[in-house]
Write a protein that holds these residues in place. Structure first.
Motif: not given
Length: 233
Positions: A34-36, A52-53, A63-65
Motif C-alpha cells: 500500500s501507499r500508506r 510493504f509501504v 515486492q509481490l513477486q
C-alpha cells in the motif's frame, strides 16, 4: 491455513478485509502492499501481518513477486477516483494498469485464487466510462487464467469513508436509513463495507478449497444479496 496478499487495504472495503483476514484462524499470514500504513498495523500490530509501504507503485509488482511463501490468495480492493487521479485518463491508467499488472504478477508467481472487488454494472461494453473501466479490469484478469477468479460486484458501498465525497455520503445516508426501516429496502442496491469484506474473505477461502457453486469453478461472480449471504457464513 492460507497465505494472503492484499492491495487496497487502506480503503473503505480493503481496511475491513484486512481486519477480517487478521481475525480469521484459517489465515496464517497476510502481506499488504500500500501507499500508506494500514490502520490495522498502526493501531494493533499483528504477528501474522507484514506490510510493504511505498508511494511508488512501480515497486509493487517486484515486492509481490518476492513474497515467500507465494500467497495462495491474492485480493485486490485497490481503486482510485477521478478527482484523486486528476482526470479519468489517469484514473484508468492507475486503477486498470496496476490491478492488471499485479494480478499478472501473482498469477505468474503461482497464486491460485484471485479476488477482485469490482462494481455493480461493470461491463466492458458500457457507454459509461467508469463501468467500462471496471468491466475491462474484470475481463483482463479473467484472461490471466487463475485456477479460480472471484469477482464481487457490490452496489453502493455503505459505511464511513475517510475522504470526503459529499454526494456519495448523502446516498449512503439514505441507504442507512432504508436499511433501518427494512433490510429489503437496501440489500439489493447497497451493501455495508464490512459485509462486502466478510464475503470476500469467505469466498476466497471457499475458492481455495474448491467449494464454489456449480458452473462457477473458474470464475465466480458475486453480486447483491449473494454478497450478504456469504458475509454471514
Amino acid at each position: 491455513m492460507a497465505n494472503v496478499a492484499l492491495i487496497g487495504g487502506t480503503g473503505m472495503v480493503g481496511s475491513h478485509i484486512l481486519t477480517c483476514l487478521l481475525s480469521n484462524p484459517a489465515i496464517s499470514r497476510v502481506d499488504t502492499i500500500s501507499r500508506r500504513t494500514p490502520n490495522a498495523a498502526a493501531e494493533a500490530p499483528q504477528s501474522k501481518l507484514t506490510t510493504f509501504v511505498s508511494g511508488d507503485t512501480a515497486t509493487w509488482a517486484s515486492q509481490l513477486q518476492a513474497l515467500t511463501p507465494t500467497p495462495g490468495i491474492f485480493i485486490s480492493a485497490f481503486a482510485t477516483t477521478r478527482g484523486a487521479a486528476g482526470g479519468f485518463d489517469n484514473q484508468y491508467k492507475i486503477e486498470h494498469g496496476l490491478n492488471v499488472e499485479l494480478a499478472r504478477t501473482a498469477q505468474q508467481a503461482g497464486t491460485k485464487v484471485y479476488v477482485l472487488i469490482s462494481s455493480a454494472n461493470a461491463n466492458k461494453a458500457s457507454n459509461i466510462a467508469y463501468s467500462r473501466m471496471k468491466g475491462e479490469i474484470e475481463e483482463d484478469v479473467k484472461a490471466l487464467g487463475f485456477e479460480r477468479t472471484v469477482i464481487l460486484r457490490p452496489g453502493l458501498i455503505s459505511g464511513t469513508r475517510e475522504e470526503s465525497r459529499p454526494l456519495e455520503a448523502g446516498i449512503r445516508f439514505i441507504a442507512g436509513w432504508a436499511g433501518k426501516v427494512h433490510s429489503g429496502l437496501k440489500d439489493g442496491w447497497a451493501q455495508d463495507a464490512d459485509a462486502i469484506a466478510k464475503a470476500a474473505v469467505n469466498a476466497s477461502l471457499k475458492a481455495l478449497e474448491g467449494d464454489v457453486p456449480e458452473g462457477k469453478d473458474k470464475v465466480w461472480i458475486i453480486e447483491g444479496r449473494e454478497i450478504l449471504q456469504l458475509s454471514k457464513e
